[in-house]
Enzyme design. Structure first.
Site, mmCIF file in Angstrom:
data_model
loop_
_atom_site.group_PDB
_atom_site.id
_atom_site.type_symbol
_atom_site.label_atom_id
_atom_site.label_comp_id
_atom_site.label_asym_id
_atom_site.label_seq_id
_atom_site.Cartn_x
_atom_site.Cartn_y
_atom_site.Cartn_z
ATOM 1 N N GLY A 45 0.808 -1.218 0.000
ATOM 2 C CA GLY A 45 0.000 0.000 0.000
ATOM 3 C C GLY A 45 0.838 1.263 0.000
ATOM 4 O O GLY A 45 0.537 2.231 -0.694
ATOM 5 N N CYS A 46 1.912 1.238 0.766
ATOM 6 C CA CYS A 46 2.781 2.419 0.863
ATOM 7 C C CYS A 46 3.556 2.636 -0.438
ATOM 8 O O CYS A 46 3.781 3.775 -0.844
ATOM 9 C CB CYS A 46 3.725 2.283 2.057
ATOM 10 S SG CYS A 46 2.826 2.167 3.625
ATOM 11 N N THR A 47 3.919 1.547 -1.081
ATOM 12 C CA THR A 47 4.597 1.649 -2.379
ATOM 13 C C THR A 47 3.645 2.243 -3.411
ATOM 14 O O THR A 47 3.999 3.174 -4.144
ATOM 15 C CB THR A 47 5.110 0.275 -2.837
ATOM 16 O OG1 THR A 47 6.057 -0.202 -1.866
ATOM 17 C CG2 THR A 47 5.780 0.356 -4.196
ATOM 18 N N GLY A 50 3.110 5.996 -2.774
ATOM 19 C CA GLY A 50 4.279 6.751 -3.217
ATOM 20 C C GLY A 50 4.360 6.835 -4.733
ATOM 21 O O GLY A 50 4.678 7.879 -5.297
#
Length: 155
Positions: A45-47, A50
């Site tokens: 999710g964070c990738t 970003g």
């Protein structure tokens, strides 16, 4: 309880960032700031989040807007994540949760059946005078960056 409120000036802070930088919020006055808090480097999710900010980075720049990602990860972890994804913006490290606490993004979560505290995915839009104009909490990644971009355009 959050120390930041929509319509009020965001208290100044200073954190270590990637690329050997130190970012001080007050030094960014004159530009809009998108400050997004994310749970952990190099997770799906964070990738994706970003990458979405990366995809719209040039448009944010044209609108005189700085993007900053922030998590509790170490600078070394941030440097690796930024290099791997080729992010064109800086990642801020807040291992002591100082800024996380100020923005009230540390929340209880369940991880593998255990109660833990972690960052609730959140984004804050700070205008050129340092005033918080909009906040998004409990962010779902899909479509979020386009919503943030629309908010910047409306400033």
């Amino acid at each position: 309880m959050s120390e930041v409120t929509v319509g009020k000036t965001v208290p100044d802070f200073e954190l270590s960032a990637t690329s050997g930088q130190t970012v001080k919020l007050s030094h960014l006055q004159g530009q809009n700031v998108v400050l997004y808090f994310y749970p952990k480097d190099d997770t799906p999710g964070c990738t994706r989040e970003g990458q979405d900010f990366q995809d719209f980075h040039a448009e944010f720049e044209r609108l005189d807007t700085v993007i900053l990602g922030l998590s509790r990860d170490t600078l070394k972890s941030h440097e690796n994540f930024k290099a791997k994804q080729d992010f064109p913006f800086e990642l801020l490290s807040d291992p002591n949760e100082t800024v996380c606490q100020r923005f009230d993004v540390i929340k209880p979560k369940k991880m593998f059946g255990k109660d833990v505290k972690g960052i609730e995915r959140s984004t804050f839009l700070i205008d050129k005078e340092g005033v918080l104009r909009k906040e998004w909490r409990k962010v779902k990644v899909e479509g979020h960056v386009a919503e943030v971009l629309a908010a910047v355009k409306s400033l």
